[in-house]
Write an enzyme that holds these catalytic residues in place. Structure first.
Site, PDB file in Angstrom:
ATOM      1  N   ASP A 184      -0.199   5.284   0.802  1.00 53.65           N
ATOM      2  CA  ASP A 184      -0.378   6.292   1.853  1.00 53.65           C
ATOM      3  C   ASP A 184      -0.581   5.610   3.212  1.00 53.65           C
ATOM      4  OD1 ASP A 184      -0.641   8.722   3.096  1.00 53.65           O
ATOM      5  OD2 ASP A 184      -2.354   9.396   1.919  1.00 53.65           O
TER       6      ASP A 184
ATOM      7  N   ASP B  52       0.841  -1.192   0.000  1.00 53.46           N
ATOM      8  CA  ASP B  52       0.000   0.000   0.000  1.00 53.46           C
ATOM      9  C   ASP B  52       0.889   1.259   0.000  1.00 53.46           C
ATOM     10  OD1 ASP B  52      -2.391   1.604   0.535  1.00 53.46           O
ATOM     11  OD2 ASP B  52      -1.525   1.840   2.536  1.00 53.46           O
TER      12      ASP B  52
END
Ligand SMILES: [Mg+2]
Length: 254
Positions: A12, A10
């Site tokens: 952010d 992932d």
């Protein structure tokens, strides 16, 4: 801990927080490279092309290449090609989504499309929504890139793709097929792009309801990192359980 050949990572909250880099994540990516392990940066954001996402990551200091970025736009395009044989599509979305759909040999049209695809579109309008609703009522398949309700920005939380998709779902009474996290479809196509199997791959993220749930649904192992939206308290209370949990990625042994 099991050794994994592939990682889905992932962005952010895992690699950076807003405009702030997470140093442990830079070390983690460097170690993956040193060990020759495969990985993809996996994002629900459909607005940017992989090249644009890679450029943003490079600014943070990650040596990201375009082919290491996998977006919900790419997964949506792969799904259209696979399940509908590159159909004609009415698209509500931005550059990243449109480019991916064209590259999957789909025809973008505003007349009798076989599918309606909705992603984040900062020029969303009643007119676009009206067309989408009419096409869906005429039988076009309704597909949403990702269900994120809100986008964190410096201004605060702004409407995300999920809120636009839900407006159309509300107006038509038709439930969309959702591609992005926490659905397993994006994981399925990301694994295809990465070239590792579900048993060899670990998904890494900071969000229980998107990253970890996607891993659970896709039956791949999960690593929660507490560098983003999830605190230890939230993690302890949640019914969604990651296979592994670390405070920072420095704790993770490859
Ligand atoms: Mg995140």
């Amino acid at each position: 801990m099991k050794k994994y050949k592939g990682y889905l990572i992932d962005l952010d909250g895992t690699l950076y927080r807003g405009n702030e880099i997470i140093p442990e994540a830079v070390e983690f990516i460097a170690s993956l490279d040193q060990m020759g392990l495969r990985y993809l940066f996996l994002t629900n954001n459909s607005s940017q092309t992989p090249a644009q996402v890679a450029k943003r990551l490079q600014k943070f200091g990650f040596p990201a290449r375009e082919d290491q970025v996998y977006t919900s736009a790419l997964a949506t395009a792969a799904y259209l090609k696979d399940t509908l044989g590159s159909p004609s599509v009415f698209v509500i979305g931005e550059e990243g989504l449109k480019k991916a759909i064209i590259e999957a040999n789909c025809l973008m049209t505003e007349q009798n499309p076989e599918a309606v695809v909705v992603g984040i579109d900062r020029e969303f309008s009643y007119e676009k929504m009206k067309k989408a609703c009419l096409f869906i009522r005429q039988g076009a398949q309704f597909i949403g890139t990702n269900p994120d309700k809100a986008l964190p920005t410096e201004e605060g939380l702004l409407p995300g793709a999920g809120s636009l998709i839900q407006a159309i779902a509300m107006a038509t009474g038709v439930n969309p097929k959702i591609i992005g996290k926490p659905e397993s479809i994006i994981i399925h196509y990301a694994l295809k792009a990465l070239g590792t199997t579900s048993g060899e791959t670990l998904i890494v993220g900071d969000n229980l309801e998107t990253d970890i749930l996607a891993g659970v649904k896709a039956k791949i192992d999960t690593l929660l990192v507490l560098s983003g939206v999830t605190t230890m308290d939230i993690a302890n209370q949640s019914e969604i359980k990651p296979k592994y949990q670390v405070v920072t990625l420095r704790e993770w042994k490859l």
